[in-house]
Structures are given as structure tokens and as C-alpha cells.
Design a protein around this motif. Structure first.
Motif, short mmCIF file in Angstrom:
data_model
loop_
_atom_site.label_atom_id
_atom_site.label_comp_id
_atom_site.label_asym_id
_atom_site.label_seq_id
_atom_site.Cartn_x
_atom_site.Cartn_y
_atom_site.Cartn_z
N ASN A 1 0.80 -1.22 0.00
CA ASN A 1 0.00 0.00 0.00
C ASN A 1 0.84 1.28 0.00
O ASN A 1 0.30 2.38 -0.12
CB ASN A 1 -0.98 0.01 1.18
CG ASN A 1 -0.29 0.07 2.53
OD1 ASN A 1 0.94 0.10 2.63
ND2 ASN A 1 -1.07 0.08 3.60
N TYR B 1 -8.34 6.09 3.59
CA TYR B 1 -7.38 5.07 3.15
C TYR B 1 -7.80 4.55 1.78
O TYR B 1 -8.77 3.80 1.66
CB TYR B 1 -7.34 3.95 4.18
CG TYR B 1 -6.41 2.80 3.86
CD1 TYR B 1 -5.09 3.02 3.50
CD2 TYR B 1 -6.86 1.48 3.94
CE1 TYR B 1 -4.24 1.97 3.23
CE2 TYR B 1 -6.01 0.42 3.68
CZ TYR B 1 -4.70 0.67 3.32
OH TYR B 1 -3.86 -0.38 3.05
N LEU B 2 -7.06 4.96 0.76
CA LEU B 2 -7.36 4.62 -0.62
C LEU B 2 -6.09 4.14 -1.32
O LEU B 2 -4.97 4.44 -0.87
CB LEU B 2 -7.91 5.84 -1.37
CG LEU B 2 -9.25 6.39 -0.86
CD1 LEU B 2 -9.56 7.72 -1.53
CD2 LEU B 2 -10.37 5.38 -1.12
N PRO B 3 -6.21 3.42 -2.44
CA PRO B 3 -5.00 2.96 -3.14
C PRO B 3 -4.27 4.10 -3.82
O PRO B 3 -4.88 5.06 -4.31
CB PRO B 3 -5.56 1.97 -4.17
CG PRO B 3 -6.98 2.38 -4.37
CD PRO B 3 -7.44 2.91 -3.06
N ASN C 1 -3.69 -5.92 2.44
CA ASN C 1 -4.03 -4.51 2.58
C ASN C 1 -5.19 -4.06 1.71
O ASN C 1 -6.05 -3.30 2.15
CB ASN C 1 -2.81 -3.63 2.25
CG ASN C 1 -1.80 -3.58 3.39
OD1 ASN C 1 -2.14 -3.33 4.52
ND2 ASN C 1 -0.54 -3.83 3.06
N MET D 1 -9.41 -1.06 1.89
CA MET D 1 -9.36 0.33 1.43
C MET D 1 -10.76 0.91 1.28
O MET D 1 -11.16 1.39 0.21
CB MET D 1 -8.55 0.43 0.14
CG MET D 1 -7.06 0.15 0.37
SD MET D 1 -6.10 0.17 -1.16
CE MET D 1 -4.42 0.03 -0.50
#
Length: 396
Positions: free
Chosen positions: A205, A332-334, A349, A353
Motif C-alpha cells: 500500500n 485510506y485509498l489505493p 491490505n 481500502m
């Protein structure tokens, strides 16, 4: 990539030492506990210490020994079901809320399981027969166990901190005073590189490194202290819905929250549970055990905000960090170009997300060598048992 024998041997020797130290450290964390302390699960997010001891062992058995040693026979076929966490590709598992119901296997059997797997892994690494792919799994397993060491500290504190007698764990995991003078670090607008690059270990991540444009901003050189947070409490902020996200307001109302976790108002004074037992709240120490909701409300009360994870990372060389994980304003994002690995390890992980917020930095419970400024920790906004704090930011 091809690796010659001498390089392979050097890496094996380093990993062997790191693996042994890691396994010993997990057991040192549990050493002050009574046998009975290994079993309780007082809330869903807390896992029993016995489960952590077994799960980190299962990880090495499942992803290393069973995969790379032909004919390897698991220590106990039931343990994959009992101690898998969330890896759907690895099969069925006990539901998370039920981990504390397992009085069997007993702690002594879990410790025997740990010794068996530890010995098997050390023999495999020392044999020189481990491929680079296998050694990559060893390295991932060490970092995985280090994550659980920190969670183990959180969970032990929650278990002991909800005992009627507030038992003493020991003189460990102590914060230091945030006594530096308040200063604001100014960052210019511009393009900044974010994410991990270069050699060494990182999680998927943290990749891939990419550029972001940031408007000019300022970030505090210090964490918010207990004394500062007491002013927030005394102002009636926990009763002022204007400061809170709707979810946050619903959360503190439903939970009847009036202060950080482990704080108790007794005889007209605020006290808190620490690993050394019950003690008066020290106004000079950074406030901890704060949810995202509380961190955001405090920032709003100050007329400021939380930094984004990109702002935090771009400015991190200009302030001291590592006492507490610091909530950011970032979901929380890619990252651009993020790719999940195939199979069970791809679940590590990526599938989380959503509905999580990023925390940056490290904490006093983070194992040595496990922190870097690109690390992306993440928890749900209500989380308070983690070692979390507040750093303020403001737009220029």
C-alpha cells in the motif's frame, strides 16, 4: 532477478537473526502476563494474547513451511481454522468476535506450537535451500509479526485497563513530554513525491511512488498535549455538536464519551490507566487513545484541521515523530498504480481500502526498525484503543 550464492547466504544470515529476535520479542511482550490474561477478549477489536501468539505462528506455517517445504505436515490441522485471521484464500476460520471463547488449545500448547514452527523456520533458513521467493515470505512474516507485536501491546493494555483493580504491567511504553515551544512549520505550494521508493522492505500500500500537488500549509512541530486537550473537554466540546462529524457525534452520544479512553474523573480530578497502574493525567504528555472523530473535533475547536497524509509525509523531515500514530484527514485509498498480489497475500491490505482513515508516523509500541515516513497505518474512525494522537495543520 538473479542473486549469486554469497548474496543469498548473506541475506539468509541476516533474516535468520531478525527472525529469531522477532519471535523472542513477541514472547517478551507477554512475559509480564498471568496465564489468565492470555485469554480474554473484552471487545471485538481486541484479540487475546494467546491468539496473537498462535496467529503469527500460523502465518509462517501457512505461507512459508507448507508452501516451500515438500511434504511438510502441519503441527495440528485444526490450527489453520482456529488462527487464520481474515485470509479467505486460506480457508475457513473462527469469527473474530469468538476468539476469546477459545479456552482450548491451552496456552502451553500454543507455546509448543510456536517453538515447533520457530525451529522449523530457522532450520529451513539455515539450510541454504530457501529460494529468494521464500526469503521474501520470511521478511514479510517478520514484518507481519512486528505489526502484531504492536497490536498485542494495545490489546494487553485494553485487557488490563478494563480490570476492576487496574493491574500493573510494568515500566514500559512510556511517553515523554511534548515540552518544545509551539512552532508552525510552513510548507510551500508545489509538487511532492509521495510513497516508497528505493531498496528495503515496504508494504504494497506504500507503492507506487507518485507526485501530488500541495497548496501552501503549516503543520505543528508538536503533538497536542493532555493539558491542551483538557481545555477542549472543559470548554464543553463533548456537548457541542457543531464541532463533530455526524458519525462522530452519533458515536460519542451512543458511547456516552466525555474524555479519551482510560481517563476517569474521580474526586474532582482526571486520572488515567497506564501500564504502571492508575495515575493522575500528566498535562505535559501528548494526549493519546484518541479516535479520528475526537482528533477532528479538537482541530475544529482550534479553528484548524488535521494534515492530509500527503502533507504529513512531505513535512515529516521537519518535525519529530514516533511517539504516537497521528490521525490524518485522508481516507485510506489505493495509490496510483497499486496492484494486489495474487492469492491470500493479496488480501493483506487492498481489501481494507474503504471506511478507514490513514495514520502516519509510529508509536512507542512500534518495534524498532518497523517505522518509516511512507508507512500507511489505517484504522476505522471510532478506534481508540490504538496508540493514537493529534498533530494540527492549517491552510495558509
Amino acid at each position: 532477478m538473479s542473486v549469486n550464492l554469497s548474496q543469498s547466504e548473506t541475506r539468509s544470515g541476516i533474516l535468520l537473526k531478525q527472525f529469531k529476535n522477532c519471535r523472542q520479542q513477541t514472547e517478551r511482550i507477554c512475559a509480564p502476563l498471568e496465564l489468565e490474561d492470555h485469554v480474554p477478549q473484552p471487545m471485538v477489536d481486541v484479540s487475546p494474547p494467546k491468539w496473537h501468539l498462535a496467529h503469527t505462528t500460523w502465518f509462517f506455517e501457512q505461507f512459508l513451511l507448507s508452501t516451500f517445504i515438500p511434504g511438510y505436515s502441519p503441527y495440528d490441522p485444526d490450527f489453520a481454522y482456529l488462527f487464520n485471521s481474515y485470509y479467505n484464500n486460506a480457508g475457513d476460520r473462527v469469527l473474530r468476535p469468538n476468539r476469546g471463547l477459545m479456552s482450548r488449545p491451552p496456552v502451553r500448547e500454543v507455546l509448543a506450537y510456536r517453538k515447533h514452527v520457530t525451529d522449523q523456520v530457522m532450520t529451513f533458513i539455515a539450510s541454504g535451500e530457501a529460494s529468494q521467493e521464500a526469503l521474501d515470505i520470511v521478511l514479510l512474516g517478520i514484518n507481519h509479526e512486528q505489526q502484531h507485536q504492536e497490536l498485542l501491546v494495545y490489546d494487553i493494555k485494553y485487557i488490563l485497563g478494563h480490570q476492576p483493580t487496574f493491574p500493573v504491567y510494568g515500566n514500559a511504553y512510556k511517553l515523554t513530554a511534548e515540552n518544545q515551544q509551539q512552532q508552525w512549520i510552513s510548507m510551500k505550494e508545489g509538487i511532492y513525491d509521495i510513497g516508497f521508493s528505493g531498496k528495503g522492505f515496504c508494504y504494497d500500500n506504500e507503492q507506487k511512488q507518485h507526485r501530488v500537488f500541495l497548496e501552501p500549509y503549516q503543520v505543528s512541530n508538536k503533538l497536542v498535549t493532555n493539558g491542551e486537550y483538557l481545555q477542549f473537554i472543559n470548554s464543553g466540546a463533548y456537548q457541542d455538536f457543531n464541532l463533530w462529524h455526524a458519525d462522530g457525534w452519533d458515536f460519542i452520544q451512543s458511547q456516552e464519551l466525555k474524555a479519551p479512553l482510560y481517563w476517569h474523573h474521580t474526586a474532582g480530578k482526571w486520572k488515567q490507566y497506564t501500564f504502571n497502574g492508575f495515575a493522575p493525567v500528566n498535562p505535559e504528555l501528548p494526549v493519546q487513545h484518541i479516535s479520528f472523530y475526537e482528533a477532528s473535533a479538537y482541530a475544529a475547536w482550534k479553528g484548524m484541521r488535521l494534515p492530509t497524509e500527503f502533507e504529513w509525509e512531505a513535512a515529516s523531515d521537519h518535525f519529530s515523530w514516533g511517539q504516537l500514530w497521528e490521525w490524518t484527514g485522508s481516507a485510506y485509498l489505493p495509490y496510483p498504480g497499486f496492484k494486489k498480489a495474487p492469492g491470500a497475500l493479496g488480501e493483506y491490505n487492498g481489501k481494507f481500502m474503504v471506511n478507514q482513515h490513514v495514520l502516519k508516523g509510529a508509536s512507542i509500541a512500534t518495534p524498532e526498525g518497523h517505522s518509516r515516513n511512507t508507512y500507511r497505518n489505517f484504522f476505522a474512525p471510532p478506534s481508540r484503543w490504538i496508540f493514537s494522537g493529534i498533530r494540527l495543520a492549517q491552510t495558509l
